[in-house]
Design a protein around this motif. Structure first.
Motif, PDB file in Angstrom:
ATOM      1  N   MET A 118       0.729  -1.210   0.037  1.00 19.50           N
ATOM      2  CA  MET A 118      -0.080  -0.141  -0.025  1.00 19.50           C
ATOM      3  C   MET A 118       0.771   1.461  -0.032  1.00 19.50           C
ATOM      4  SD  MET A 118      -3.175  -0.482  -0.306  1.00 19.50           S
ATOM      5  CE  MET A 118      -4.067   0.809   0.783  1.00 19.50           C
ATOM      6  N   LEU A 119       2.018   1.071   0.604  1.00 19.43           N
ATOM      7  CA  LEU A 119       2.931   2.104   0.555  1.00 19.43           C
ATOM      8  C   LEU A 119       3.024   2.901  -0.865  1.00 19.43           C
ATOM      9  CD1 LEU A 119       4.693   4.160   2.601  1.00 19.43           C
ATOM     10  CD2 LEU A 119       6.581   2.488   1.929  1.00 19.43           C
ATOM     11  N   GLY A 120       3.321   1.932  -1.675  1.00 20.70           N
ATOM     12  CA  GLY A 120       3.614   2.426  -3.049  1.00 20.70           C
ATOM     13  C   GLY A 120       2.226   2.861  -3.808  1.00 20.70           C
ATOM     14  N   VAL A 121       1.285   1.893  -3.537  1.00 19.77           N
ATOM     15  CA  VAL A 121      -0.013   2.229  -4.196  1.00 19.77           C
ATOM     16  C   VAL A 121      -0.703   3.467  -3.624  1.00 19.77           C
ATOM     17  CG1 VAL A 121      -2.421   1.317  -4.352  1.00 19.77           C
ATOM     18  CG2 VAL A 121      -0.483  -0.274  -4.350  1.00 19.77           C
ATOM     19  N   ASN A 122      -0.674   3.783  -2.514  1.00 21.46           N
ATOM     20  CA  ASN A 122      -1.183   5.288  -2.243  1.00 21.46           C
ATOM     21  C   ASN A 122      -0.353   6.125  -2.906  1.00 21.46           C
ATOM     22  OD1 ASN A 122      -2.944   4.179  -0.186  1.00 21.46           O
ATOM     23  ND2 ASN A 122      -1.492   4.246   1.447  1.00 21.46           N
ATOM     24  N   ALA A 172       2.434  -3.824  -8.316  1.00 21.92           N
ATOM     25  CA  ALA A 172       1.166  -2.832  -8.026  1.00 21.92           C
ATOM     26  C   ALA A 172       1.553  -1.263  -8.367  1.00 21.92           C
ATOM     27  CB  ALA A 172       0.979  -2.971  -6.593  1.00 21.92           C
ATOM     28  N   ILE A 173       2.559  -0.791  -8.300  1.00 25.65           N
ATOM     29  CA  ILE A 173       2.707   0.622  -8.828  1.00 25.65           C
ATOM     30  C   ILE A 173       2.492   0.876 -10.331  1.00 25.65           C
ATOM     31  CG2 ILE A 173       3.724   1.350  -6.915  1.00 25.65           C
ATOM     32  CD1 ILE A 173       6.443   1.399  -8.293  1.00 25.65           C
ATOM     33  N   LYS A 174       2.318  -0.305 -11.157  1.00 25.26           N
ATOM     34  CA  LYS A 174       2.098  -0.125 -12.503  1.00 25.26           C
ATOM     35  C   LYS A 174       3.355   0.489 -13.366  1.00 25.26           C
ATOM     36  CE  LYS A 174      -2.336  -1.619 -12.363  1.00 25.26           C
ATOM     37  NZ  LYS A 174      -2.839  -2.900 -12.923  1.00 25.26           N
ATOM     38  N   PRO A 175       4.634   0.077 -13.052  1.00 21.09           N
ATOM     39  CA  PRO A 175       5.624   0.681 -13.538  1.00 21.09           C
ATOM     40  C   PRO A 175       5.788   0.915 -15.176  1.00 21.09           C
ATOM     41  CG  PRO A 175       6.702  -1.073 -12.621  1.00 21.09           C
ATOM     42  CD  PRO A 175       5.013  -0.992 -12.297  1.00 21.09           C
ATOM     43  N   LYS A 176       6.414   1.517 -15.790  1.00 23.48           N
ATOM     44  CA  LYS A 176       6.674   1.357 -17.234  1.00 23.48           C
ATOM     45  C   LYS A 176       7.846   0.361 -17.360  1.00 23.48           C
ATOM     46  CE  LYS A 176       5.334   5.970 -18.997  1.00 23.48           C
ATOM     47  NZ  LYS A 176       5.535   6.765 -17.866  1.00 23.48           N
ATOM     48  N   VAL A 177       8.826   0.469 -16.583  1.00 22.68           N
ATOM     49  CA  VAL A 177      10.051  -0.480 -16.556  1.00 22.68           C
ATOM     50  C   VAL A 177       9.957  -0.982 -15.179  1.00 22.68           C
ATOM     51  CG1 VAL A 177      12.186  -0.570 -16.968  1.00 22.68           C
ATOM     52  CG2 VAL A 177      11.004   1.153 -18.111  1.00 22.68           C
ATOM     53  N   LEU A 178      10.494  -2.599 -15.215  1.00 20.78           N
ATOM     54  CA  LEU A 178      10.671  -3.214 -14.034  1.00 20.78           C
ATOM     55  C   LEU A 178      12.017  -3.454 -14.014  1.00 20.78           C
ATOM     56  CD1 LEU A 178       9.034  -4.041 -11.668  1.00 20.78           C
ATOM     57  CD2 LEU A 178       9.050  -6.036 -12.883  1.00 20.78           C
ATOM     58  N   LEU A 179      12.793  -3.110 -12.858  1.00 16.34           N
ATOM     59  CA  LEU A 179      14.470  -3.405 -12.709  1.00 16.34           C
ATOM     60  C   LEU A 179      14.437  -4.390 -11.680  1.00 16.34           C
ATOM     61  CD1 LEU A 179      15.128   0.464 -13.019  1.00 16.34           C
ATOM     62  CD2 LEU A 179      15.279  -1.218 -14.753  1.00 16.34           C
TER      63      LEU A 179
ATOM     64  N   LEU B 269       9.448   5.400  -4.844  1.00 20.45           N
ATOM     65  CA  LEU B 269       8.103   5.681  -4.720  1.00 20.45           C
ATOM     66  C   LEU B 269       7.769   7.371  -4.523  1.00 20.45           C
ATOM     67  CD1 LEU B 269       7.136   2.951  -2.018  1.00 20.45           C
ATOM     68  CD2 LEU B 269       6.949   3.004  -4.509  1.00 20.45           C
ATOM     69  N   LYS B 270       8.875   8.093  -4.545  1.00 20.18           N
ATOM     70  CA  LYS B 270       8.907   9.406  -4.654  1.00 20.18           C
ATOM     71  C   LYS B 270       7.968   9.832  -3.365  1.00 20.18           C
ATOM     72  CE  LYS B 270      10.234  11.867  -8.381  1.00 20.18           C
ATOM     73  NZ  LYS B 270      10.135  11.943  -9.809  1.00 20.18           N
ATOM     74  N   LEU B 271       8.230   9.387  -2.197  1.00 21.75           N
ATOM     75  CA  LEU B 271       7.585   9.749  -0.808  1.00 21.75           C
ATOM     76  C   LEU B 271       8.022  11.160  -0.633  1.00 21.75           C
ATOM     77  CD1 LEU B 271       7.888   6.840   1.486  1.00 21.75           C
ATOM     78  CD2 LEU B 271       6.130   7.223  -0.196  1.00 21.75           C
ATOM     79  N   GLY B 272       6.920  11.965  -0.029  1.00 20.60           N
ATOM     80  CA  GLY B 272       7.316  13.130   0.380  1.00 20.60           C
ATOM     81  C   GLY B 272       8.028  13.303   1.577  1.00 20.60           C
ATOM     82  N   PRO B 273       8.680  14.461   2.062  1.00 17.76           N
ATOM     83  CA  PRO B 273       9.350  14.512   3.147  1.00 17.76           C
ATOM     84  C   PRO B 273       8.864  14.258   4.405  1.00 17.76           C
ATOM     85  CG  PRO B 273       9.153  16.921   2.194  1.00 17.76           C
ATOM     86  CD  PRO B 273       8.723  15.938   1.358  1.00 17.76           C
ATOM     87  N   VAL B 274       7.424  14.370   4.552  1.00 17.41           N
ATOM     88  CA  VAL B 274       6.654  14.334   5.840  1.00 17.41           C
ATOM     89  C   VAL B 274       6.399  12.548   5.743  1.00 17.41           C
ATOM     90  CG1 VAL B 274       4.542  14.426   7.177  1.00 17.41           C
ATOM     91  CG2 VAL B 274       5.396  16.340   5.782  1.00 17.41           C
ATOM     92  N   GLN B 275       5.920  12.067   4.754  1.00 19.19           N
ATOM     93  CA  GLN B 275       5.798  10.693   4.752  1.00 19.19           C
ATOM     94  C   GLN B 275       6.844   9.954   4.912  1.00 19.19           C
ATOM     95  OE1 GLN B 275       3.795   8.860   1.479  1.00 19.19           O
ATOM     96  NE2 GLN B 275       1.885   8.788   2.767  1.00 19.19           N
ATOM     97  N   LYS B 276       8.028  10.534   4.328  1.00 19.15           N
ATOM     98  CA  LYS B 276       9.589   9.756   4.579  1.00 19.15           C
ATOM     99  C   LYS B 276       9.957   9.627   5.866  1.00 19.15           C
ATOM    100  CE  LYS B 276      14.030  10.470   2.776  1.00 19.15           C
ATOM    101  NZ  LYS B 276      14.920  11.081   1.728  1.00 19.15           N
TER     102      LYS B 276
END
Ligand SMILES: Nc1ncnc2c1ncn2[C@@H]1O[C@H](COP(=O)(O)OP(=O)(O)O)[C@@H](O)[C@H]1O
Ligand SMILES: [Mg+2]
Lengths: 274, 368
Positions: A118-122, A172-179, B269-276
Motif C-alpha cells: 500500500m505504501l507504493g499504491v497510495n 502494484a505501482i504499474k511501472p513502465k519498466v521493472l528493474l 516511490l517518491k515519498l514526500g518529506p513528511v511521509q518519508k
C-alpha cells in the motif's frame, strides 16, 4: 511473440529500431567512481536499447558494473556521462515509472505485507478510493500466493515470501519498466524456481518491460527474450546479446527440452569463460 | 495450556523468564532440562542473595567490633580504666547513647525498613485526620476563592519516594520532548550533524551539579514573583538536561543510519518529506530511540538523587542527606534502606522501558 521477433531483428540487422518501440535507451553511458587511488571508470560508452514489452536479462562477471548500471537506470545512482531515456525522455532521478526489486527484499519490517504494498499504491494512485487501492494491493499479493499473509508483519515472513511481497509491491505501482537486481540470488533453488514461475506468470499478463540481473545462466535463458552479456570491468560495456526465441508462455519443462536450449547455454557459458 | 504459553511469553518479554521456571516447579511439569534451568535461574540467585546477606552481616559485625574496641581504647587512654569499663558495659547493654556508629547489619536495616513503614502509617493517618478536619473549612475557602489549607507536616518515606518518581518522570518527559525532535532534525542533515557535534560533545559530559547550578540561575530569576514550586522545577529541569543526551545522540544516530534500501524504496516511490520521516525514518529508528530513552531514564534516576540532595527539593535524595546529617542511631540503616529502594526502583524502571522497547522494536532484542 511475433512482434518481439520483429523488434529483435530490427536491432540486430539495422542497429536501429523504430523510436516508438523503444522503452529504455542507454546512450554512451559512463560511470566513474572517485576512489582514493584515483577515478575508477566502471562503465564507458555503454549502449543498449530495450523494447516495449521486452524481458531482458543481464549477465556478467561479478563486479563488472551490473548493479551500477541498473541503479543508474533506476535513478538512484548519478550518471557520469551519456544519458538514459525512458520513452524518449531523459530520466531525472528516481520515480515510480521505474519499479525496482532489490536483491534484499527491502520491505519495511515494521509494516505488514499489505501495508508495504500500500505504501507504493497510495503514492501512485492518490485519486483512487481507499478500497480501490486496497483491492490493487491485495490483487498482487494474491498473485504472488500471499493471500493468507496480508496482515503478517514483513519481518515474520520467510525470505522467499518477503521477495514475493517485493514483487507484488513493484507490479502494484504499474511501472513502465521493472528493474530487478539478482532478486532470487539469496534464495534456495526450490524457492527460486517457485518465484521465477510467479514472476513470469504475472509478467505474461502485464508485459511490463523488464530488466533483470542474474548470475544464473538457466534463469537468464528461461525468463528472457534477450540475454545481454556485459564485458568485465573496468570500462565495461555490452559484450554480446543473445536472442532467446522460445515461445511464450514458456514452461520450465518445454524450455529444458527445446533443441536450442543447450546451444544458448553454451553460448552464454563460453562468453563468461572468456 | 494456551494461557501458559501467553504468560510465558509475557514474562520472557519483560526479562522475567525465571518466574515461569518457578511456576513449572509447582505445576510439576519440569523435565531434566527444566530442572537445570531451575537450578541456574532460581536456586543459584537465591543462594547468592543469602551469601550476600551473610557476608554483609559478618562485615558489619567486624566493623562494629573495630569501632567498639576503638571506643573502649579511647575511653581508656583519655579517661582511664574506669571509664573504659563503663563504656564496655554500656556497649554490651545495647544502650543507644554509646552504640558504635558504623555500617548497620542486615537485621538493623530490616528493622529500619519496618519502622519507616510504621512511620508512614502514622503520618498517613495524621494526614487523613487533617483532611477530614479541614474538609468543610477548605470547601468554604475554595467557595470564597481563597487557597485551601494544606497539610504541612513532615513527609513520610513513601511520600519522598512518590515525590522522587514524580520528579524523574517530569525530567524524563522533558528530555523526550527536547531530545527526540532535535535528534531527528540533526540526524536528517549531515551538515547540521557535523556543525552541532561539538556542542553535544561538550555538554554531554557536564556534571549534574553544574546543570543544577545553571538551571538554578535561570529559574530563580524567572520565578522571582511567582509562588510556584521552584525546587521541583529546578530539579526536574536539571534531571531532564542531564539525561537527555543519550536520547539525542541515539535518535540522531538512528535517523542517520536508516538502512539505505529503505531510503531507496522511499526514493523510488517518491515519498514526500513528511511521509518519508513518519513512514520510513522514524519507525526504522525507533529501536535506537528507545535504547536512548532507556539510558536516559536510568541516568535520570541516578542523577535525580544527587540533584535532590543539592537542590534541597523533597525526595529520596534529600531523605538520604537529612538522615546523614541527622546522625541518629538508625540513620545509617535508613540510608541503606533508601539505597535498596533506589536500586529497586531503578531496576523496575529499566524493566518497564525494556518491555516497551521489546514491544516496539521489530528485531527483538533480549534484555540483559
Ligand atoms: N559507491 C562505490 N564507490 C566506489 N566503487 C564502487 C561503488 N559501488 C561499486 N563500486 C565498484 O564498481 C564495480 C562494479 O560494482 P557493481 O556494479 O556492484 O558490480 P556487479 O553488480 O556487476 O557485481 C566494482 O568493482 C565495485 O567495487
Ligand atoms: Mg551486483
Amino acid at each position: 511473440m511475433i512482434s518481439n521477433t520483429i523488434h529483435n531483428d530490427l536491432v540486430i540487422e539495422n542497429g536501429i529500431a523504430f523510436h516508438e518501440d523503444v522503452m529504455l535507451d542507454l546512450k554512451h553511458l559512463k560511470k566513474v567512481y572517485p576512489t582514493p587511488k584515483g577515478d575508477y571508470v566502471v562503465l564507458e560508452d555503454l549502449n543498449l536499447q530495450i523494447m516495449k514489452e521486452e524481458f531482458v536479462t543481464i549477465i556478467g562477471h561479478s563486479g563488472c558494473g551490473k548493479t551500477t548500471m541498473l541503479s543508474m537506470i533506476a535513478g538512484l545512482n548519478e550518471i557520469s556521462g551519456g544519458n538514459i531515456s525512458v520513452l524518449g525522455r531523459h530520466i531525472k532521478g528516481p520515480g515510480p515509472d521505474r519499479g525496482v526489486i532489490f536483491q534484499a527484499p527491502s520491505l519495511m519490517p515494521w509494516m505488514t505485507s499489505l501495508q508495504n504494498v500500500m505504501l507504493g499504491v497510495n503514492q501512485v494512485f492518490p485519486h483512487a478510493t481507499k478500497s480501490q487501492r486496497n483491492d490493487i494491493a491485495k490483487y498482487y499479493l494474491q498473485k504472488v500466493g500471499l493471500e493468507d499473509a496480508f496482515h503478517k508483519k514483513a519481518s515474520d515472513l520467510s525470505q522467499g515470501m518477503q521477495q514475493g511481497v517485493g514483487i507484488a509491491r513493484a507490479f502494484a505501482i504499474k511501472p513502465k519498466v521493472l528493474l530487478l537486481d539478482e532478486p532470487f540470488g539469496m534464495l534456495d533453488s526450490l524457492t527460486r524456481g517457485e518465484l521465477q514461475d510467479i514472476l513470469i506468470e504475472i509478467w505474461n499478463k502485464e508485459k511490463i518491460t523488464a530488466v533483470m540481473i542474474t548470475h544464473d545462466v538457466d534463469e537468464a535463458i528461461f525468463l528472457a527474450d534477450r540475454v545481454v552479456m556485459m564485458t568485465s570491468g573496468p570500462k565495461a560495456k555490452i559484450g554480446d546479446i543473445l536472442n532467446i526465441d522460445f515461445e511464450r508462455p514458456r514452461t520450465r519443462k518445454s524450455v529444458l527440452e527445446h533443441d536450442d536450449y543447450y546451444k544458448y547455454r553454451k553460448h552464454l557459458i563460453d562468453f563468461l569463460e572468456h | 495450556m494456551k494461557q501458559t504459553v501467553t504468560l510465558d511469553r509475557v514474562t520472557k518479554f519483560m526479562g522475567l523468564g525465571f518466574l515461569m521456571t518457578i511456576k513449572s516447579l509447582f505445576t510439576g511439569d519440569l523435565d531434566k532440562e527444566g530442572f537445570r534451568n531451575f537450578l541456574r535461574k532460581v536456586v543459584v540467585p537465591i543462594a547468592s542473595i543469602f551469601l550476600f546477606i551473610g557476608l554483609w552481616h559478618m562485615g558489619a559485625k567486624s566493623l562494629y567490633n573495630i569501632e567498639a574496641d576503638y571506643k573502649i581504647e579511647k575511653a581508656l587512654t583519655e579517661q582511664g580504666q574506669e571509664a573504659a569499663d563503663v563504656m564496655k558495659a554500656c556497649i554490651a547493654s545495647g544502650d543507644i547513647s554509646c552504640q558504635p556508629n558504623t555500617l548497620p547489619s542486615p537485621a538493623q536495616v530490616w528493622e529500619s525498613y519496618r519502622s519507616l513503614l510504621r512511620d508512614h502509617q502514622i503520618i498517613k493517618a495524621d494526614k487523613d485526620a487533617f483532611a477530614e478536619k479541614t474538609a468543610t473549612l477548605n470547601a468554604k475557602r475554595i467557595a470564597e476563592g481563597k487557597d485551601p489549607i494544606t497539610y504541612t507536616g513532615r513527609p513520610s518515606f513513601v511520600d519522598q519516594i512518590l515525590t522522587s518518581l514524580k520528579t524523574v518522570f517530569a525530567g524524563f518527559l522533558l528530555a523526550l520532548v527536547i531530545a527526540v525532535p532535535i535528534g531527528v532534525i540533526i540526524g536528517l542533515s549531515k551538515t547540521l550533524r557535523s556543525s552541532v557535534n561539538w556542542l553535544i560533545q561538550i555538554f554531554k559530559p557536564v556534571s549534574p551539579v553544574v546543570w543544577l547550578l545553571l538551571v538554578f540561575m535561570i529559574v530563580k530569576t524567572l520565578t522571582k514573583d511567582s509562588n510556584s514550586d521552584s525546587a521541583f522545577i529546578i530539579s526536574f529541569i536539571s534531571v531532564g538536561l542531564c539525561s537527555m543526551w543519550a536520547t539525542l545522540v541515539n535518535t540522531a544516530m538512528g535517523v542517520a543510519s536508516v538502512d539505505k534500501d529503505y531510503i531507496n524504496v522511499a526514493k523510488v516511490l517518491k515519498l514526500g518529506p513528511v511521509q518519508k520521516v513518519f513512514k520510513v525514518i522514524l519507525p526504522s529508528s525507533l529501536p535506537l530511540i528507545f535504547t536512548g530513552l532507556r539510558i536516559t531514564l536510568s541516568v535520570a534516576w541516578m542523577v535525580l538523587i544527587a540533584i535532590e540532595l543539592l537542590a534541597q527539593s523533597p525526595g529520596l535524595g534529600s531523605f538520604v542527606w537529612e538522615e546523614f546529617q541527622n546522625g541518629a542511631v538508625d540513620s545509617n540503616s535508613k540510608i541503606i534502606v533508601a539505597m535498596f529502594v533506589i536500586g529497586g526502583i531503578g531496576f523496575l524502571l529499566d524493566r518497564i522501558m525494556l518491555t516497551i522497547q521489546n514491544a516496539i522494536s521489530f528485531n527483538k532484542t533480549s534484555g540483559i
